[in-house]
Write a protein that holds these residues in place. Structure first.
Motif, PDB file in Angstrom:
ATOM      1  N   ALA B 369       0.841  -1.208   0.000  1.00 45.75           N
ATOM      2  CA  ALA B 369       0.000   0.000   0.000  1.00 45.75           C
ATOM      3  C   ALA B 369       0.872   1.253   0.000  1.00 45.75           C
ATOM      4  O   ALA B 369       0.618   2.212  -0.752  1.00 45.75           O
ATOM      5  CB  ALA B 369      -0.917  -0.016   1.212  1.00 45.75           C
ATOM      6  N   ILE B 372       2.488   1.756  -3.421  1.00 51.89           N
ATOM      7  CA  ILE B 372       1.555   2.309  -4.421  1.00 51.89           C
ATOM      8  C   ILE B 372       1.405   3.810  -4.194  1.00 51.89           C
ATOM      9  O   ILE B 372       1.421   4.605  -5.149  1.00 51.89           O
ATOM     10  CB  ILE B 372       0.186   1.603  -4.315  1.00 51.89           C
ATOM     11  CG1 ILE B 372       0.319   0.153  -4.769  1.00 51.89           C
ATOM     12  CG2 ILE B 372      -0.864   2.325  -5.156  1.00 51.89           C
ATOM     13  CD1 ILE B 372      -0.879  -0.694  -4.432  1.00 51.89           C
ATOM     14  N   SER B 397       0.391   3.013 -13.523  1.00 54.67           N
ATOM     15  CA  SER B 397      -0.455   1.819 -13.543  1.00 54.67           C
ATOM     16  C   SER B 397       0.221   0.735 -12.702  1.00 54.67           C
ATOM     17  O   SER B 397       1.429   0.539 -12.789  1.00 54.67           O
ATOM     18  CB  SER B 397      -0.646   1.342 -14.979  1.00 54.67           C
ATOM     19  OG  SER B 397       0.592   1.035 -15.546  1.00 54.67           O
ATOM     20  N   VAL B 398      -0.577   0.087 -11.862  1.00 55.60           N
ATOM     21  CA  VAL B 398      -0.040  -0.954 -10.980  1.00 55.60           C
ATOM     22  C   VAL B 398      -0.687  -2.282 -11.350  1.00 55.60           C
ATOM     23  O   VAL B 398      -1.878  -2.469 -11.138  1.00 55.60           O
ATOM     24  CB  VAL B 398      -0.328  -0.626  -9.497  1.00 55.60           C
ATOM     25  CG1 VAL B 398       0.306  -1.667  -8.588  1.00 55.60           C
ATOM     26  CG2 VAL B 398       0.176   0.758  -9.165  1.00 55.60           C
ATOM     27  N   TRP B 400      -2.023  -6.014 -11.212  1.00 53.32           N
ATOM     28  CA  TRP B 400      -2.487  -6.843 -10.088  1.00 53.32           C
ATOM     29  C   TRP B 400      -1.400  -7.814  -9.638  1.00 53.32           C
ATOM     30  O   TRP B 400      -1.283  -8.117  -8.453  1.00 53.32           O
ATOM     31  CB  TRP B 400      -3.743  -7.623 -10.506  1.00 53.32           C
ATOM     32  CG  TRP B 400      -4.970  -6.786 -10.499  1.00 53.32           C
ATOM     33  CD1 TRP B 400      -5.626  -6.292 -11.586  1.00 53.32           C
ATOM     34  CD2 TRP B 400      -5.686  -6.315  -9.344  1.00 53.32           C
ATOM     35  NE1 TRP B 400      -6.700  -5.540 -11.177  1.00 53.32           N
ATOM     36  CE2 TRP B 400      -6.762  -5.539  -9.806  1.00 53.32           C
ATOM     37  CE3 TRP B 400      -5.522  -6.475  -7.980  1.00 53.32           C
ATOM     38  CZ2 TRP B 400      -7.664  -4.922  -8.967  1.00 53.32           C
ATOM     39  CZ3 TRP B 400      -6.424  -5.865  -7.131  1.00 53.32           C
ATOM     40  CH2 TRP B 400      -7.480  -5.095  -7.612  1.00 53.32           C
ATOM     41  N   LEU B 403       0.752  -6.336  -7.074  1.00 56.04           N
ATOM     42  CA  LEU B 403       0.086  -6.233  -5.770  1.00 56.04           C
ATOM     43  C   LEU B 403       0.149  -7.568  -5.037  1.00 56.04           C
ATOM     44  O   LEU B 403       0.510  -7.642  -3.857  1.00 56.04           O
ATOM     45  CB  LEU B 403      -1.382  -5.845  -5.955  1.00 56.04           C
ATOM     46  CG  LEU B 403      -1.659  -4.460  -6.525  1.00 56.04           C
ATOM     47  CD1 LEU B 403      -3.147  -4.234  -6.650  1.00 56.04           C
ATOM     48  CD2 LEU B 403      -1.067  -3.407  -5.617  1.00 56.04           C
TER      49      LEU B 403
END
Lengths: 257, 436
Positions: B369, B372, B397-398, B400, B403
């Motif tokens: 978190a 990001i 752009s992150v 998935w 993550l």
């Protein structure tokens, strides 16, 4: 004890939700889409402008924005209209129209036609009845294709400062022309004869006359001739072009009623 | 002892030493945040740079020119074209049927006189003080292409949308922005304004020789694009270019093809397709050499930045290992008592592994978190700079996968780091533990 425990539980949930919202927000930014659906546009008016540049304007410095035909096209028709401008050539007579320009104009299937011609005929000394007969032929051909036609009277040149100067003080005349300028009164009478011929031809074909003479007379009374016409030649100022455009717009309104 | 029991014991142990636990978690958070932020930024940079090179089109795009190939220059990305050669519909169809060609899009062009509106947005450099200077008309070209799917063309939409088929709508290019005195950052102000497009036909009817007859149409600007399809400030559907061309030439047909955009099945197949196009008799250009080179450089940057993040994770892992070894040392008596009352080695192992994984998982989630958030902040800052320079902004752009990798990867690293201490605790003899 239970209250304190549930408070800690709630705080944990808030932290979890915050984390999830941060993660979801960041991932959401990675996608993107564009494109929207438009309703199809309806049939657009095809406007044709016929005439010569002496009578049809295009002498102002910022022509594309201030020519009467552009003002009329922009101000009185839908944004989806198409303009075919045949009026940028100098020296065009009604006979020239009949011999070439008109057939090309008919080929684009016009819905609305503006005809503003006659000055060159007048300067070349064509008698008003001959001019009227040829103009009537032009209008008859336009009538045959069911186009709505607006026919304009001549500019009241005799009331322009440059004309008066060339007529009364030839040595100060800045116009390069072989034309011998009759007196303003005599010229006014000739223009009136042409205007009458225009009216007769228009009436015979069911067309609408654009009252250029009336529009200029009423405006000249308030602004003076120098505001509407150039001081050194017979061209119009932007304000003069605007008067012409308004006269055509008014005539279009009358024709639609 | 079940895993859930082991987890409860582990959680209790972590709460007993909050300062050590917090510091260990903080190390994992920082390492995960660093890794996620670096990878998010470099992933965005990669897509942005490649997008810029390909002008938003496919990476495997090839532009076929209306010219013969220039012998000896076929291997260049942008060769000097040979003698002109008309690009006909038949040739376009033939190239479209070549092997390894995924799609082909013919692009038309017609000369046009562009007339911007007299009234300009207040932000125009042509406006000063009380009014604006009219930009006047200028000569350019209408570029006509099938705009249903922009991803097949080297066109990047800077603002607005694409024209709808059959509607009196166009997009304009950067040249139009310059003509009306607007910076690229203000491109959106043009959306919804009208543009007049004039075309000229020379006719012989005039008494003073050939004269021009102008045809004017009005179109609404719905988008602003950066395009590499062909030189021209107005982009619309082919019908717009065709009608303009028809008026100018007095014919009824298709405007000449300016180029054709061919997309190869894959980037690696671009050279083979270009060779086939040369055999068909046409010159072509593509950015595949540049894309491959830039891709390599970006990959090196990815490796370096990933290395920095991994080093940080290793340091965090050493911290976890150190914390758990300390914990084992401090809890020898406790381990001995557990074993004395029946706990098996595997039960002790589960407790310590659970502690390590919990630290890794919590640190990984928080770190992801945080990473990001850092990447978004960096993106905003970079975007502000780019917009100020008159370039399109950038959105971080992150993926998935990143993550999931951030959280799960941290847990795995923590598991590996905690395993030696857990094994040591599990193998500790009960007698020795209690004796101390």
């Amino acid at each position: 004890v239970r209250g304190a425990g549930s408070g800690r539980h709630g705080a944990r949930w808030i932290v979890v939700m915050l984390l999830l919202s941060v993660v979801a927000g960041a991932c959401g930014q990675s996608s993107g889409a564009f494109g929207r659906v438009h309703a199809p546009t309806g049939p657009a008016t095809v406007l044709v402008a016929l005439g010569g540049d002496e009578s049809a304007g295009s002498q102002v410095s910022d022509g594309e924005y201030q020519d009467w035909i552009q003002l009329f096209y922009r101000g009185s028709l839908s944004a989806r209209a198409t303009l075919y401008d045949f009026s940028s050539e100098d020296g065009t007579t009604v006979e020239d129209l009949l011999e070439g320009e008109l057939s090309e104009a008919l080929a684009v299937h016009p819905d609305l036609v503006t005809v503003w011609i006659g000055l060159e005929d007048l300067l070349q000394g064509t008698p008003a009845p001959v001019f009227g007969r040829e103009l009537s032929e032009v209008l008859a051909q336009l009538k045959a294709v069911h186009a709505k036609v607006l026919v304009a009277e001549l500019l009241p040149l005799n009331r322009f400062p440059a004309y008066s100067k060339c007529s009364t003080e030839p040595l100060k005349c800045e116009l390069y022309s072989t034309f011998s300028f009759p007196s303003p009164a005599q010229m006014g009478a000739e223009i009136a004869g042409y205007d009458e011929a225009i009216e007769v031809a228009a009436r015979a074909n069911g067309d609408t006359v654009v009252g250029i003479a009336g529009a200029f007379t009423s405006r000249l009374a308030t602004t003076g001739s120098s505001a509407l016409a150039d001081g050194s030649d017979l061209g119009l100022t932007p304000a003069g072009e605007s008067v012409v455009a308004e006269a055509f717009a008014g005539a279009l309104g009358n024709a639609d009623r | 002892m079940r895993w859930s029991d082991a987890l409860l014991v582990a959680a209790r142990e972590l709460r007993r030493r909050p300062a050590r636990c917090a510091l260990t978690v903080a190390a994992v958070v920082l390492a995960a945040a660093l890794l996620v932020a670096l990878l998010a930024v470099v992933t965005t940079a990669r897509s942005r740079v490649l997008d810029q090179i390909s002008k938003g089109g496919p990476l495997a795009a090839i532009s076929v020119e209306p010219a013969e190939p220039n012998a000896g220059q076929e291997s260049l990305d942008d060769p000097e074209p040979g003698p002109p050669r008309a690009l006909t519909g038949t040739a376009v169809a033939a190239i479209g049927h070549l092997p390894l060609v995924s799609s082909i899009e013919a692009v038309e062009a017609a000369p046009v006189e562009v007339l911007p509106p007299a009234q300009l947005p207040a932000g125009s450099t042509l406006c000063a003080g009380s009014g604006c200077t009219s930009p006047g008309s200028y000569d350019s070209r209408i570029v006509g292409a099938d705009l249903a799917d922009l991803s097949t063309l080297p066109i990047t939409l800077l603002a607005g949308t694409t024209p709808a088929a059959g509607a009196a709508e166009v997009d304009v290019g950067e040249g139009y922005l310059r003509e009306v005195g607007l910076a690229q950052s203000r491109a959106g102000e043009l959306i919804g304004t009208d543009i007049e497009l004039g075309s000229e036909r020379f006719s012989s009817y005039s008494p003073s020789g050939p004269g021009a007859v102008y045809r004017w149409v009005t179109a609404e600007i719905v988008g602003v694009v950066d395009q590499q399809v062909g030189s021209g400030d107005v982009v619309g559907w082919p019908s717009l270019a065709d009608s303009t061309w028809d008026w100018e030439t007095g014919s009824a047909g298709t405007a000449p093809y300016l180029a054709a955009v061919v997309v190869a099945d894959q980037l690696s197949e671009v050279p083979a397709v270009r060779a086939e196009i040369a055999v068909a008799g046409y010159s072509s250009s593509a950015s595949e050499g540049l894309i491959v080179s830039v891709g390599r450089y970006i990959h090196v940057v990815e490796i370096v930045l990933s290395g920095i993040g991994i080093v940080a994770l290793i340091i965090a892992a050493l911290g976890i290992a150190n914390a758990l070894f300390s914990s084992v040392r401090e809890r020898r008596n406790e381990i001995g008592i557990m074993k004395a009352i029946g706990a098996r080695d595997i039960d002790v192992l589960r407790i310590f592994v659970s502690e390590a994984v919990a630290i890794g998982l919590v640190g990984g989630l928080l770190g992801t978190a945080l990473g990001i958030a850092i990447a978004v902040l960096i993106g905003d800052e970079a975007s502000s700079y780019l917009v100020a320079q008159g370039l399109p902004g950038v959105v971080i752009s992150v993926p998935w996968l990143l993550l999931l990798g951030g959280a799960a990867g941290s847990a795995v690293v923590a598991f590996v780091a905690g395993l030696p201490a857990a094994v040591r605790a599990a193998h500790l003899p009960a007698r020795e533990a209690v004796a101390r």
